[in-house]
Each structure stands twice: as C-alpha cells, then as structure tokens.
Design an enzyme around this catalytic site. Sequence first.
Site, PDB file in Angstrom:
ATOM      1  N   CYS A   2       0.814  -1.484   0.198  1.00  0.00           N
ATOM      2  CA  CYS A   2       0.143   0.088   0.151  1.00  0.00           C
ATOM      3  C   CYS A   2       0.774   1.449   0.189  1.00  0.00           C
ATOM      4  CB  CYS A   2      -1.052  -0.074   1.359  1.00  0.00           C
ATOM      5  SG  CYS A   2      -1.907  -1.230   1.458  1.00  0.00           S
ATOM      6  N   SER A 360      10.811 -10.829  -8.013  1.00  0.00           N
ATOM      7  CA  SER A 360      12.085 -10.176  -8.817  1.00  0.00           C
ATOM      8  C   SER A 360      12.870 -11.028  -7.908  1.00  0.00           C
ATOM      9  CB  SER A 360      11.855  -9.110  -8.868  1.00  0.00           C
ATOM     10  OG  SER A 360      13.283  -8.217  -8.850  1.00  0.00           O
TER      11      SER A 360
END
Length: 590
Positions: A2, A360
């Site tokens: 967020c 990633s």
Amino acid sequence: MCRIAGLVNPLSTGTEKYKVKAMCDALRHGGPDDEGIYASNDGGVIFGHRRLSIIDLSANGHQPMSDTHDRAVITFNGEIYNYIDLKQELLTAGATFKTNSDTEVILQAYLKWNTSAFGKLRGMFAFALHDVISGDVYLVRDTAGIKPLYYHIEDKQLAFASEVKAFKAGDIAHANNHNWPVYLLAYGHLPEPYTTLQNVYSLPNGHYLHWQQSGAYSIKGYTTDKSYNRVNDKEEAKNGINATFRSAIKRQLIADAPIGVFLSGGVDSSLITLLAAKEVEQLKTVSIFFNEKQYDERAYQQAVLDKTKGDNFTYLVKQEEFEQNFAPIVKAMDMPTTDGINSWFISKYAREAGLKTVLSGIGGDELFGGYPSFDRIKYLSYLRKIPAGIMQLFNLAGSPGLKRLSYLSLEGDNADYLALRGLFSLNEISRLLNADQKEIEDILAGEGNSENLPYDKLKAAKLETGLYMQNQLLRDTDMMSMQHGLEVRVPFLDEDFAAYVESIDPHVRFADGNKQLLINSFNKLLPAAVWQRPKMGFTFPLQKWMAANKDICNADNYNSSFANKKIADFKAGKLHWARAFALYHTQKHV
C-alpha cells in the site's frame, strides 16, 4: 502492499485531516483499491492509508486498522510472510483477531511483545503504529529497506509518508535540498537518508522511530531474532542455501491475489522461476525482449520455460514505445534517478497480464558477488596508500574510470563506492553545477562512516547492498511497480535466507568465481545455458534510445557549454547513457 502517510502533533488545528488526505491522494497510484483516515480522540495523531489488496481482499483488510480492543492503531505498507505462524503463536497466548490479514498480526504482536515484535516479522514493511494507551507512535522499516518510509520533523510535529512527493502535496515541506544534484551526478541516485526536500529524510532500514507525546523522539535499530552458526564447509553452505532459499520462495508466494515472476533469463530470475514453479502448478511469468539482438534474452528465457508449466506473457519493447512513455516515466520518479525505466515497463506489462504481485531477482548479485566491483575492490587497498593530493590529479585523466579515482582523495566507505561506481568526477560535477570544487568535496566528504574493513569481496558486498541496491534498485523498483499498482517481492532478501548467507565464511561464499556458490547450490535445477551465459543484467538498449531522445539531446535543457559538450559526447557514443540521464535530471530541474 500500500501507501501510507500521516501527521503526529499537528501544528495547526482543523486542517490536519485535509493535509493527510492530500498526501494520500498523491499516493493513490500505489493503493488504488481503498483509502482510509484515522484520527485519535485528541486529534494528535492522524494516519492515512491507500490500499493495494493482496492478503485478505475483503473489507476486513481496510486500514488504518485497530486491534479488537482499540489499544493500538496501524497504517501498514508491505507484506508479512510469516503472519500465519505468528498468528497461531499469538492465539495460543490468548490474542483475539477480527480479520484474516497480516496487518492485524502486527498489532497483536506489538501488544504482546512491544518493540521486540519488530524482529519477529519476516517480510517487507513500513508502518506507523499508534499506541493508544501510552500515546506513543512508532515508525518502523524492514531490515532490508525494501519498503520506503520518509519523515519530516519541525516544531514538534512529525510527518511521514511512503513517497517524498506527498510532503509537498500535504503542504508539509517545500524547500529543496540544494545538494541533491551533487548526489545524483556522483552516485546516479540520492543516497539515504537524503531526499530532494530539505529536512525530509529516509528512515534507515532495520530501524524504528519512537515518538513520544512530548515531541521527544529517538531512532533505534533492531535485528531479526534469527541467527546461524558460522558455516565454513562448502557442501554445508550449498545445502543450507538450497534449503533456506526454497523456504523463502515458498513463503513469499503466499497471496490472495494473482502472483507471478519476472523472468529475464539471468541466473537469479531463472532460479526463482524454477523454484516457484515447484510450488505453483500453473505459474505466470512476465518477460520482455527487444528488436536489438544484443539485448535479446529469449533463448535463455525459453530454456527455463521448457522446464515449467504455466503462462508466459512476453512483450516486445520498441524504441517508439520508450519515446511515447519517456515523459510519464520521468514524472513517475519520486526522486531523480538513473534507474527505473526497465522496472516501469515490466511492471506495466505484469499489471496488464492481470498480476498484482511478482517475484524479482534483486539481491542475488549483491549477496553472491555478481558485479565487477567484487573483483576491482582489491585494487583500492593499494590506491588508498597514495596521498590525497596526488589522487586529486586523477580529475585530469581522460577516461571516466580513472577520473573516478579522484574520490579516493576523500575519506569514508562512500568514497570507495564512488571510486568504483561514480558517474562524474569531483571536478566534472563542480563544472557542471558551476560550483567550487571544494564545496562539492565538502558535500560528499565523509558520507558513510568507514568500518575499516579489508578491501575484499565482503566489503564490496556491503557497499553494493548498502548503496547501489538500497538506494537505487530497491527504491526505483518500488516506485515504478507501485506506479502501476503492482507489488514486487524479493526472495533473495528474505530475512532468514540473507542471515544464512551472511553466516557463510567469505572464503566459501565467494569461492570459485562470482555467484558460483549460488549456481552450484542449484546445479541440478538451473539449465546450463543460463548459468554458462555471459552476465548482462536486466538491461534496455538505452544507449541507442536515449541518444535519439529529443529531450535529453536538446541543448536548451542545459545550463553551460560544459554540459552541452558532455551531451555532444553522448550523441557521439563517447558518454554512457546513465551519465547523460543524470545530467538531464539536474540541468532540467536546477
């Protein structure tokens, strides 16, 4: 995942919520699913939140969130991967829960263990927590610094936010930090704790800011509650790496929203893809390729895809698309940087593929020695013996590599880093900014205290982790992914895995060549085509593309003949694109 913002001990009355709302509005891209504002009964604490729903997608995950008895309130950015285990432990201890979110677990962990709870969390996080009983407020950032958290303190008012731009949007801070162009031209990024705004700082990773109602505050470090014995045996290290990394992948795949993997074709992303595919039956991967053949990694991507099942979303990125999106990309940067373009594109495509979360490979090079600096650093031990006055003469050298050595006239670990990775020399920066060289030296001198470590690969790992990865890779990946409402997770920086790697004796950890220990730990899993290939990194054809970009090559964007000479060198192929891009940022904005 967020975006958060807030004010504590507001200076004015009646406008606090509007300020926080304005800050959150500026952060909407990072939390498009929901928003919320919390104000304490006395108006002394205002928390704001923008939500990207990943865990507990229901309205129960709304933030800011309080515990069942309203003893504490939190606004939280990030993910806690071990929240299910912590929740079970807390339930056994008598805690009660009203949601299935990881956010509420942080609240109950704090109420049970106070600040020692921070070291029990496994994940990436930045949060603000209001202890309603004591009135204290805590700002907390994860140990790897994956999630950003900035703060501003003035006249006993504390303001915080996930991005620097929010402080301007909330009318909190406007004055520019006049030193930021110096940092950018030297590093290619702004080193923490500095930002582009005066008196707006980054909270250090692995630290929390404790704010008391009186306005007194302190910043303290914390560590995770996990440790390993020293590992001196290569086979033991390989087995440990294999087990702890598999565990990191497994717990970072937890999500209630669509999740996938960035697959570039390098060792790190390939390894994550192959391990994730063992946990997810139909794994989604996102890859890109170019018309420029020297950057084409499809053969290596396919070698991995041949060993997995699932959907691979492949995208061709052309120079025309770079040109069309150049202005939005620059605008998306919270602070000027020479990185992030690749992350902007791959994040855009991942979101278009329906993903909200991706894994990633950031961190593999830093942990296992994947950069040229790991081999070059040994030469600094000899160069450091040369008098500073003589090192200054390297300012007059012809090649950029030799010019960088002028940084060794300064003290500190950051000067060592700049000697290895710096963009422009001290003399060049002074000429580009029309400033006295001594002024430039004073700004850069002493940044990063020296630990007096030997000039070996372990020191290179600390420099690459604490500067390049922390200030550039992680920051830019977070900024560009959240620009598209996408969460990026980094298993190599899992607290337990990183702690295990750091327990391995450097002579074992960096033996047999760069990253070889990692490769050998999974040699039965990784395709030979991937680990035998030359290292390239996740790179775009930016040397060619930027040389054709009208904004970067426009002489009107530069303030001096020396700057225009550098751009002319760039167009002639004599200057690296990162140096031209840094120059573009500083000249355009100064």
